[in-house]
Scaffold this active site. Structure first.
Site, mmCIF file in Angstrom:
data_model
loop_
_atom_site.group_PDB
_atom_site.id
_atom_site.type_symbol
_atom_site.label_atom_id
_atom_site.label_comp_id
_atom_site.label_asym_id
_atom_site.label_seq_id
_atom_site.Cartn_x
_atom_site.Cartn_y
_atom_site.Cartn_z
ATOM 1 N N ILE A 141 0.807 -1.217 0.000
ATOM 2 C CA ILE A 141 0.000 0.000 0.000
ATOM 3 C C ILE A 141 0.844 1.272 0.000
ATOM 4 C CG2 ILE A 141 -2.005 -1.075 1.081
ATOM 5 C CD1 ILE A 141 -1.062 0.032 3.766
ATOM 6 N N LYS A 152 5.497 -1.775 7.850
ATOM 7 C CA LYS A 152 6.568 -1.188 7.037
ATOM 8 C C LYS A 152 7.782 -2.115 7.114
ATOM 9 C CE LYS A 152 7.504 3.256 7.243
ATOM 10 N NZ LYS A 152 8.021 4.577 7.728
ATOM 11 N N GLY A 191 8.751 3.788 -0.265
ATOM 12 C CA GLY A 191 9.594 4.962 -0.099
ATOM 13 C C GLY A 191 11.038 4.553 -0.128
ATOM 14 N N MET A 232 12.990 4.046 2.310
ATOM 15 C CA MET A 232 13.366 3.115 3.376
ATOM 16 C C MET A 232 12.830 1.713 3.155
ATOM 17 S SD MET A 232 13.062 5.297 6.885
ATOM 18 C CE MET A 232 13.119 3.768 7.829
ATOM 19 N N VAL A 273 5.425 -0.647 2.423
ATOM 20 C CA VAL A 273 4.393 -0.825 3.442
ATOM 21 C C VAL A 273 3.333 -1.768 2.888
ATOM 22 C CG1 VAL A 273 2.694 0.307 4.916
ATOM 23 C CG2 VAL A 273 4.799 1.515 4.290
ATOM 24 N N ASP A 283 8.828 16.650 8.972
ATOM 25 C CA ASP A 283 8.540 16.290 7.578
ATOM 26 C C ASP A 283 7.027 16.264 7.325
ATOM 27 O OD1 ASP A 283 9.256 15.689 4.977
ATOM 28 O OD2 ASP A 283 9.427 13.540 5.318
#
Length: 406
Positions: free
Chosen positions: A142, A165, A145, A147, A150, A260
């Site tokens: 879903i 994640k 990124g 990192m 997810v 952020d």
């Protein structure tokens, strides 16, 4: 290496997010009694003295105290039961997960060991995600990124849905990524608010480190806003931002700045015809009460997303304060009410010089019918000097009240 420990994590119910750690013989009780270790005044399903857990690390045992509605271990009603790692105990609305640390190692402390990252990264392992984590079966992806990715995940027995994640082995080897993940987990453990995505668990499963969080059935709210007429778009955008500011104020009260805030870190769901916003992704968050003591942000580092970042944060990430988040919220609101760029960037690229020297383009240049109150609020939130911005998230939230209701 420390002594064995038993950790009781409250994963659902009125006290969700609380964690109790025991390294010596002790007892833990749950109920509405004043003497309960976890007192739940408002949970009428819980008896005055509901259950007791006797702990002698790494052993522990739960006993039902003749409660009216029963004590359950892994969904089965019990009167007394020895507990093992991963068991869940429910009493009333409260769900407790048992984590038994045979060596006393905290999962987050394990994640912080650089040797573990290096060892994990050097192994010749597949990058494919595991099929399940802690009895949660991974479903569709879903999000993604820098990192990791997810996934939506479903518990095998309880059918509970969460978001997980995953950080792949190659990424865990990156010290910055590893620290960011640890930071997000430690920050989210502190925060308990309806406008912030709830933290559930963190650890290493198979070849991947993971963060487990509340699942939000998010919609594409930017697409929804684009299809609205100007007045409705302003009203809905201001309503969503007020919700974000509500969560942000809680974080600030806990000594945490997000660093952020942007549309991509706001999850919006539809509920009974209304829109509900939650602030997510605290990977860059920092405890501003200890600002300057962390090595996570070094000199001349830029942490965050340039388009939404306050000038002082661009100049030095360690200088970020709650008012830096206020600026980011202002930039986010600007983006929600119109799709035009906030800075003058003829080639489509935002330059640091445009942010630090020229400042934002006034919203009325893009939105001719922008309400005067919106113009004033954005002008104040996006001031170069932090002292000229709103004093708190709550102050900005109050200022947006009429616009959200119009």
């Amino acid at each position: 290496m420390s002594s064995p420990a038993v950790v009781l994590e409250i994963v659902d119910g009125p006290a969700v997010g609380r964690v109790f750690t025991f390294r010596s013989h002790d007892t833990f009780s749950l109920g509405r009694s004043e003497t309960s270790s976890l007192r739940l005044d408002d949970d009428l399903v819980v008896s005055r003295n509901h259950l007791q857990i006797e702990i002698d690390p790494p052993r522990c045992c739960v006993r039902d105290l003749n409660s009216a509605n029963g004590t359950f271990v892994n969904g089965e009603r019990v009167s007394e039961r020895p507990l093992k790692n991963g068991d869940t105990i429910s009493g009333g609305k409260t769900l407790i997960r048992v984590v038994i640390q045979e060596t006393g190692d905290d999962p987050l402390e394990c994640l912080d060991a650089s040797d573990a990252y290096v060892s994990l990264a050097k192994t010749d392992l597949m990058e494919l995600p595991p099929a399940s984590i802690r009895d949660y079966v991974l479903a569709e992806q879903i999000g993604s990124g820098t990192m990791g990715v997810v996934h939506r995940a479903i518990h095998l027995r309880r059918r509970e849905v969460v978001a997980i994640k995953l950080i792949a082995p190659a990424m865990i080897a990156d010290e910055v990524v590893a620290k960011s993940m640890i930071r997000e987990a430690s920050v989210l453990r502190q925060l308990d608010h309806k406008r912030i995505v709830r933290f559930i668990d963190a650890g290493i499963e198979g070849n991947h480190a993971f963060l487990m969080m509340e699942y939000v059935a998010a919609i594409d709210f930017m697409a929804l806003l684009r299809n609205m007429k100007s007045a409705a778009r302003v009203r809905v955008a201001c309503g969503l931002v007020r919700q974000v500011l509500d969560g942000l104020q809680h974080a600030h009260n806990c000594g945490v700045i997000h660093r952020d805030v942007k549309p991509g870190n706001i999850l919006v769901s539809q509920n009974n015809g209304g829109l509900r916003a939650k602030l997510a992704d605290f990977g860059l968050a920092k405890n501003f009460l200890n600002a300057g003591l962390s090595k996570f942000s070094g000199e001349n580092e830029i942490k965050g997303t340039l388009r939404y970042m306050a000038p002082e944060q661009i100049e030095d990430s360690r200088s970020a304060t709650p008012k830096s988040d206020i600026y980011a919220v202002g930039a986010t609101l600007y983006a929600l009410v119109c799709d035009a760029p906030m800075y003058d960037c003829s080639d489509g690229r935002i330059s640091i010089d445009a942010i630090l020297r020229k400042g934002p383009i006034p919203i009325e240049h893009h939105l001719a019918d922008a309400p005067a109150t919106l113009v004033q609020i954005l002008h104040r939130a996006l001031q170069y000097d932090p002292s000229s911005r709103f004093s708190t998230a709550d102050e900005m939230r109050t200022a947006l009240t009429d616009l959200a209701a119009s």
